[in-house]
Design a protein around this motif. Structure first.
Motif, mmCIF file in Angstrom:
data_model
loop_
_atom_site.group_PDB
_atom_site.id
_atom_site.type_symbol
_atom_site.label_atom_id
_atom_site.label_comp_id
_atom_site.label_asym_id
_atom_site.label_seq_id
_atom_site.Cartn_x
_atom_site.Cartn_y
_atom_site.Cartn_z
ATOM 1 N N TYR A 4 -10.521 18.542 52.349
ATOM 2 C CA TYR A 4 -11.840 18.632 52.970
ATOM 3 C C TYR A 4 -11.779 18.760 54.491
ATOM 4 O O TYR A 4 -12.769 18.500 55.175
ATOM 5 C CB TYR A 4 -12.671 17.406 52.569
ATOM 6 N N ARG A 32 -18.219 21.860 45.652
ATOM 7 C CA ARG A 32 -17.027 21.997 46.484
ATOM 8 C C ARG A 32 -15.861 21.229 45.889
ATOM 9 O O ARG A 32 -14.718 21.689 45.907
ATOM 10 C CB ARG A 32 -17.335 21.493 47.899
ATOM 11 N N SER A 33 -16.138 20.064 45.340
ATOM 12 C CA SER A 33 -15.075 19.246 44.770
ATOM 13 C C SER A 33 -14.420 19.928 43.585
ATOM 14 O O SER A 33 -13.203 19.918 43.433
ATOM 15 C CB SER A 33 -15.647 17.879 44.346
ATOM 16 N N GLN A 73 -12.107 22.611 44.621
ATOM 17 C CA GLN A 73 -10.851 22.088 45.132
ATOM 18 C C GLN A 73 -9.992 21.476 44.029
ATOM 19 O O GLN A 73 -8.876 21.038 44.278
ATOM 20 C CB GLN A 73 -11.130 21.011 46.204
#
Length: 453
Positions: free
Chosen positions: A355, A406-407, A410
């Protein structure tokens, strides 16, 4: 007392004068003494007799005055005074002893009741049949932020939540217990389980009792459990659906094209690896929460452990153009499980690299002394996106993500920080976080001095 003595003296004087008149008539008739002289002589005798009576009453009057003074002051009459009162004094001594015993028992019961109420986690409020407050325990005062001086107040003046006041009013009106769950929104969301019941004494209703229990933590745990089941189902559903679609694509002809086949097989391997990591994290978390993990306690150099973990993450940081630095104080030896400590630091560094888009990540290990004791603290500081303040209280919950989309991009599951927190607490330490949106975050692992040698 004085009025009674005065009335007695007056009645004695009247009787004496009447008796004197009769005696004077008798003397004047039988002794041939003039009536006037007989009256004078009789009056003198009556006055002497009355004076003797008054003098005999004076000690008794003083005794009763002393007794009255002692009782008004709330003091026990002296033994000498009770002895001079004779049988009355003996009766007073017995009554006083019984009163002292009863008062001591009532005082002991009150102390016990107060101690029980003050130790209760539930908030307790009692009021009489007119709504006047009789009792408020500490839990209720803290729960509803009530004033310390609640005497001479009515329940309706305490600024209680409307739902609780409604329970009290229904109980006073109907005379039956009332139950309900009340949700508070200000100053923070809370859930209360409350009931109000009539107070009965000798078959007569004398008031109402309100008891409230805070269910906020229980509700939070229930929400976490529901979220856990939903998140596990979702996390498994996504890779399973991907595997199914890739397999079907291979079966309908994709296997005949070497390029497509290799691409699909690699995707299947990636999804299988993702599922494997998810299951490993879940099993690790389950072992920690159940206390079934085996620990290998030994002396570990915090500097060496930090350096090894940072070395593993340097390639990932360099690929993103991030600067990864380390600064540790010398001779930081910790009594811990090296694998657990390495896993904590790995989870924190993994998040920091994921992040942080630009800037640097710094890892600092130092010895700090706080009000709670002396600690070995390892800080992981990044210049990433930061965490909004409203999310900070929940970031250590299982499957909790600040930015879910977003998590997932990733490759995260929202379990890393939860595992790190459980590991740190199992090692006798803790994890804290400071963050500012747009400037980055600082995660700190604390190990107490008691773990050092």
């Amino acid at each position: 007392m004085r009025d009674k003595v005065a009335r007695a003296l007056l009645s004695r004087l009247i009787l004496s004068l009447a008796a004197g008149e009769i005696l004077a008539l008798a003397l004047s008739q039988y002794l041939q003494i003039p009536h006037a002289k007989a009256m004078v002589a009789t009056a003198i005798l009556a006055i002497v007799a009355l004076a003797s009576f008054v003098l005999s009453l004076r000690p008794l009057t003083e005794l009763f005055l002393n007794l009255s003074t002692a009782l008004k002051a709330g003091n026990k009459p002296s033994d000498l005074l009770l002895k001079e009162l004779g049988e009355l004094g003996n009766a007073l001594a017995v009554a006083w002893e019984r009163w002292e015993k009863t008062f001591a028992e009532l005082k002991e019961e009150r102390v016990l009741l107060t101690a029980i109420l003050e130790r209760m986690a539930e908030g307790v409020i009692a009021a009489d049949e007119h709504g006047n407050v009789l009792l408020i325990n500490s839990a209720a005062a803290q729960m509803f932020r009530l004033p310390l001086d609640w005497s001479n107040r009515r329940v309706t003046e305490l600024a209680l939540p409307f739902g609780l006041l409604e329970l009290v009013q229904r109980t006073m009106k109907l005379g039956t217990p009332q139950f309900g769950e009340v949700q508070l929104l200000h100053p923070e969301e809370r859930f209360l389980d409350a009931y109000a019941t009539p107070l009965i004494a000798d078959g007569k209703r004398i008031g109402v009792l309100l008891v409230a229990r805070d269910l906020t933590e229980l509700k939070r745990l229930e929400r976490i459990r529901r979220d856990f089941v939903a998140n596990v189902s979702h996390e498994l559903r996504t890779p399973i659906a991907t595997l199914r679609s890739l397999t079907e694509a291979l079966l309908i002809g994709g296997k005949d094209d070497p390029e497509v086949r290799d691409k699909f097989l690699q995707a299947i391997a990636d999804e299988a690896e993702r599922m494997s990591k998810l299951l490993e994290n879940l099993l690790e978390l389950a072992r920690l929460e159940a206390g079934r993990r085996e620990w290998r306690w030994q002396n570990v150099s915090a500097s060496d452990c930090v350096a090894q973990v940072v070395e593993r993450f340097k390639p990932f940081a360099e690929r993103k153009g991030l600067k990864l630095t380390v600064r540790t104080e010398p001779d930081l030896t910790v009594r811990t499980d090296p694998e657990a400590l390495a896993q904590i630091l790995s989870n924190l560094l993994d998040n920091a690299v994921k992040y942080t888009e630009r800037g640097e990540i710094a890892v600092v290990a130092e010895r700090l002394e706080t009000a709670d004791g002396v600690w070995v603290a390892v800080h992981v500081r990044d210049t990433g996106i930061g965490i909004p303040p409203e999310h900070l209280p929940r970031i250590f919950e299982r499957f909790y993500r600040v930015d879910k989309a977003r998590s997932r991009q990733q490759g995260g599951f929202g379990l890393g920080l939860s595992i790190a927190k459980h590991l740190a607490e199992s090692l006798g330490g803790k994890i804290t976080v400071q963050s500012e949106v747009g400037k980055g975050s600082i995660f700190t692992v604390w190990l107490p001095l008691s773990k050092l040698e």
